[in-house]
Motif scaffolding. Structure first.
Motif, PDB file in Angstrom:
ATOM      1  N   SER A  67       0.856  -1.181   0.000  1.00 57.66           N
ATOM      2  CA  SER A  67       0.000   0.000   0.000  1.00 57.66           C
ATOM      3  C   SER A  67       0.894   1.234   0.000  1.00 57.66           C
ATOM      4  CB  SER A  67      -0.910   0.036   1.240  1.00 57.66           C
ATOM      5  OG  SER A  67      -1.791  -1.071   1.254  1.00 57.66           O
ATOM      6  N   PHE A  68       0.346   2.348  -0.518  1.00 55.21           N
ATOM      7  CA  PHE A  68       1.126   3.575  -0.627  1.00 55.21           C
ATOM      8  C   PHE A  68       0.342   4.727   0.003  1.00 55.21           C
ATOM      9  CE2 PHE A  68       1.904   0.800  -4.248  1.00 55.21           C
ATOM     10  CZ  PHE A  68       3.273   0.588  -4.117  1.00 55.21           C
ATOM     11  N   TYR A  69       1.011   5.496   0.877  1.00 58.55           N
ATOM     12  CA  TYR A  69       0.368   6.612   1.564  1.00 58.55           C
ATOM     13  C   TYR A  69       1.182   7.880   1.311  1.00 58.55           C
ATOM     14  CZ  TYR A  69      -1.626   2.592   4.019  1.00 58.55           C
ATOM     15  OH  TYR A  69      -2.220   1.386   4.325  1.00 58.55           O
ATOM     16  N   TYR A 128      -6.869  11.885   4.940  1.00 60.37           N
ATOM     17  CA  TYR A 128      -6.583  10.520   5.396  1.00 60.37           C
ATOM     18  C   TYR A 128      -7.782   9.934   6.136  1.00 60.37           C
ATOM     19  CZ  TYR A 128      -1.641   9.602   4.366  1.00 60.37           C
ATOM     20  OH  TYR A 128      -0.459   9.315   3.752  1.00 60.37           O
ATOM     21  N   LEU A 129      -8.448  10.766   6.935  1.00 63.34           N
ATOM     22  CA  LEU A 129      -9.552  10.272   7.752  1.00 63.34           C
ATOM     23  C   LEU A 129     -10.814  10.056   6.939  1.00 63.34           C
ATOM     24  CD1 LEU A 129     -10.745   9.594  10.538  1.00 63.34           C
ATOM     25  CD2 LEU A 129     -11.247  12.041  10.814  1.00 63.34           C
ATOM     26  N   ARG A 130     -11.150  10.991   6.079  1.00 68.76           N
ATOM     27  CA  ARG A 130     -12.455  10.956   5.408  1.00 68.76           C
ATOM     28  C   ARG A 130     -12.447  10.241   4.052  1.00 68.76           C
ATOM     29  NH1 ARG A 130     -15.781  13.918   8.423  1.00 68.76           N
ATOM     30  NH2 ARG A 130     -14.912  15.563   9.748  1.00 68.76           N
ATOM     31  N   VAL A 151      -8.420   5.346   1.561  1.00 65.30           N
ATOM     32  CA  VAL A 151      -7.218   5.256   2.399  1.00 65.30           C
ATOM     33  C   VAL A 151      -7.476   4.258   3.519  1.00 65.30           C
ATOM     34  CG1 VAL A 151      -5.615   6.492   3.895  1.00 65.30           C
ATOM     35  CG2 VAL A 151      -6.577   7.641   1.884  1.00 65.30           C
ATOM     36  N   SER A 152      -6.644   3.248   3.590  1.00 64.34           N
ATOM     37  CA  SER A 152      -6.837   2.198   4.591  1.00 64.34           C
ATOM     38  C   SER A 152      -6.729   2.746   6.011  1.00 64.34           C
ATOM     39  CB  SER A 152      -5.783   1.106   4.391  1.00 64.34           C
ATOM     40  OG  SER A 152      -5.767   0.212   5.488  1.00 64.34           O
ATOM     41  N   LEU A 171     -12.531   5.278  13.233  1.00 67.61           N
ATOM     42  CA  LEU A 171     -12.156   4.602  11.994  1.00 67.61           C
ATOM     43  C   LEU A 171     -13.349   3.855  11.392  1.00 67.61           C
ATOM     44  CD1 LEU A 171      -8.626   3.173  12.872  1.00 67.61           C
ATOM     45  CD2 LEU A 171      -9.166   5.199  11.521  1.00 67.61           C
ATOM     46  N   ARG A 172     -14.128   3.210  12.226  1.00 69.64           N
ATOM     47  CA  ARG A 172     -15.293   2.474  11.719  1.00 69.64           C
ATOM     48  C   ARG A 172     -16.320   3.415  11.092  1.00 69.64           C
ATOM     49  NH1 ARG A 172     -16.010  -2.840  12.962  1.00 69.64           N
ATOM     50  NH2 ARG A 172     -14.355  -3.767  14.222  1.00 69.64           N
ATOM     51  N   LYS A 173     -16.420   4.615  11.626  1.00 74.20           N
ATOM     52  CA  LYS A 173     -17.352   5.593  11.073  1.00 74.20           C
ATOM     53  C   LYS A 173     -16.936   6.042   9.680  1.00 74.20           C
ATOM     54  CE  LYS A 173     -19.111  10.282  11.834  1.00 74.20           C
ATOM     55  NZ  LYS A 173     -19.088  11.469  12.734  1.00 74.20           N
ATOM     56  N   HIS A 174     -15.651   6.315   9.507  1.00 74.06           N
ATOM     57  CA  HIS A 174     -15.185   6.892   8.252  1.00 74.06           C
ATOM     58  C   HIS A 174     -14.628   5.854   7.270  1.00 74.06           C
ATOM     59  CE1 HIS A 174     -15.738  11.075   9.408  1.00 74.06           C
ATOM     60  NE2 HIS A 174     -15.269  10.766  10.602  1.00 74.06           N
ATOM     61  N   LYS A 175     -14.346   4.663   7.746  1.00 75.28           N
ATOM     62  CA  LYS A 175     -13.763   3.624   6.885  1.00 75.28           C
ATOM     63  C   LYS A 175     -14.647   2.377   6.881  1.00 75.28           C
ATOM     64  CE  LYS A 175      -9.927   6.141   6.639  1.00 75.28           C
ATOM     65  NZ  LYS A 175      -9.532   6.844   5.397  1.00 75.28           N
ATOM     66  N   ALA A 176     -15.943   2.589   6.797  1.00 75.47           N
ATOM     67  CA  ALA A 176     -16.890   1.482   6.987  1.00 75.47           C
ATOM     68  C   ALA A 176     -16.632   0.323   6.045  1.00 75.47           C
ATOM     69  CB  ALA A 176     -18.316   1.992   6.812  1.00 75.47           C
ATOM     70  N   ARG A 177     -16.298   0.611   4.797  1.00 73.79           N
ATOM     71  CA  ARG A 177     -16.174  -0.497   3.832  1.00 73.79           C
ATOM     72  C   ARG A 177     -15.028  -1.450   4.181  1.00 73.79           C
ATOM     73  NH1 ARG A 177     -12.776  -0.311  -0.648  1.00 73.79           N
ATOM     74  NH2 ARG A 177     -11.398   1.492  -0.818  1.00 73.79           N
ATOM     75  N   TYR A 178     -14.019  -0.948   4.898  1.00 77.73           N
ATOM     76  CA  TYR A 178     -12.914  -1.816   5.304  1.00 77.73           C
ATOM     77  C   TYR A 178     -13.335  -2.793   6.397  1.00 77.73           C
ATOM     78  CZ  TYR A 178      -9.501   0.852   2.630  1.00 77.73           C
ATOM     79  OH  TYR A 178      -8.787   1.417   1.607  1.00 77.73           O
TER      80      TYR A 178
END
Length: 375
Positions: free
Chosen positions: A264-266, A294-296, A300-301, A339-346
């Motif tokens: 992965s690349f950040y 990064y958050l929203r 981004v993992s 993280l669960r709020k903003h990265k739900a699909r992960y």
């Protein structure tokens, strides 16, 4: 009425339910997105769109059409409900016809390399024109111990084998979850991933390194060349990157070998390392905007933020207090929920390896294709 007959009856009712006025607006939106300009090229394509809408498309409340159908029909038996809801487990693929038996056909999926004994609610007539060695593109769903054709199948002669192998390889890269229906494929990919991670750490000293963007290609190619050397592959790696706009202005990039997915690349990760070392930097626009991105940004993992935060969880808490304007924010207490709020699909789907193991047949085809392109 046996299971096959009941499946045919229920599928007809389900399609009528999906085409009713209740879902018209949402289905029209799906068609507009799939067929820009409103031009539906062929009936088979429209059938596949409707089938996907019924079984897999998420409505506004998160349910699918088949979920709504089951709720609207309390008279269904437990077996019928289980069958209908099981149809959400759709297998999409490019299938080779391996043989016929009674009213079923044996299909080998070039994508996941599993064999599916398949039936149709149209009976034997649906397979009458098919011969061993031909290919089908389509979808099947569970039917007891067998599988049922869902939507239309597109048939191709055996002479199209090379083109369909290429298409199957491209589909595998776009949608690895289709490949990893095969548990042996997933186990092999995870073993490959573990070996590659070990090699990455051996090469660079850690599973994550931060480098200037202008050496990114060099470092990644060096890694893949090391992988090729260990596998006794003579062809040197030369990766052409198609990175997002962030690379145009970012100064640094983190190369992370995630143990669950791979490389992965950040971008501008070094900037955020400075921020988490000195949370007061959040007052500066570039630091604040980069952290917000990064958050929203759900591409981004969450692993990137976890890595930053876990270096010093107290400072991480201060960063998010200032970013979110929440004085009581604590990373240890609130970080995972954020993280669960903003990265739900992960969190909704398992994270899969990005390396796709292929059969020797597919590998030979791809080698021959590359050789032909050079000539």
């Amino acid at each position: 009425m046996d299971l096959m007959e009941r499946a045919g009856t229920l599928k007809g009712q389900l399609v009528s339910f999906a085409l009713s006025a209740r879902f018209r607006r949402q289905l029209d939106t799906v068609f507009d997105q799939t067929f820009p300009g409103g031009v539906v090229v062929e009936e088979a394509g429209a059938s596949l769109v409707i089938d996907h809408f019924i079984l897999q498309h998420r409505l506004q409340d998160g349910d699918s059409v088949v979920d709504k159908f089951v709720l609207a029909h309390p008279e269904l038996s437990a077996e019928e409900r289980d069958m209908l809801l099981g149809w959400k487990d759709v297998v999409e693929g490019i299938f080779e016809v391996r043989g016929k038996s009674g009213d079923s056909i044996s299909l080998f999926n070039l994508v996941d390399e599993l064999t599916y004994r398949t039936r149709s609610n149209l009976g034997k007539a649906a397979f009458r024109s098919l011969k061993k060695g031909m290919f089908l593109i389509g979808r099947v769903v569970p039917l007891g111990d067998d599988w049922l054709v869902s939507g239309n199948l597109a048939a191709f002669p055996a002479s199209e084998r090379a083109a369909l192998l290429t298409q199957a390889a491209e589909l595998s890269l776009r949608s690895p979850e289709l490949v990893f229906r095969n548990p042996e494929k997933l186990a092999t990919a995870r073993r490959m991933l573990a070996d590659q991670r070990e090699l990455f750490i051996e090469l660079y000293g850690d599973e994550l390194i931060v480098v200037p963007c202008d050496v990114l290609t060099e470092r990644v190619n060096a890694f893949w060349n090391a992988v090729a050397e260990r596998a006794a592959v003579t062809e040197r790696a030369k990766v052409d990157f198609d990175f997002p706009e962030e690379m145009d202005y970012a100064e640094t990039v983190a190369i992370h070998f995630d143990p669950d997915t791979g490389l992965s690349f950040y971008f501008d990760f070094g900037l955020l390392q400075d921020l988490f070392d000195n949370p007061a930097l959040i007052a500066r626009r570039r630091y604040r905007e980069t952290m917000t991105s990064y958050l929203r940004d759900d591409t981004v993992s969450p692993a990137a933020i976890r890595i930053l935060a876990e270096r010093d969880t107290e400072k991480a808490g201060v960063v998010f207090q200032k970013l979110l304007k929440k004085r009581g924010f604590s990373w240890a207490e609130h970080g995972e929920a954020l993280l669960r709020k903003h990265k739900a699909r992960y969190f909704e789907t398992p994270q899969l390896p990005t390396n796709i193991p292929v059969s020797e047949t597919m590998a030979e085809h791809l080698r021959n294709t590359r050789q032909g392109q050079r000539e």
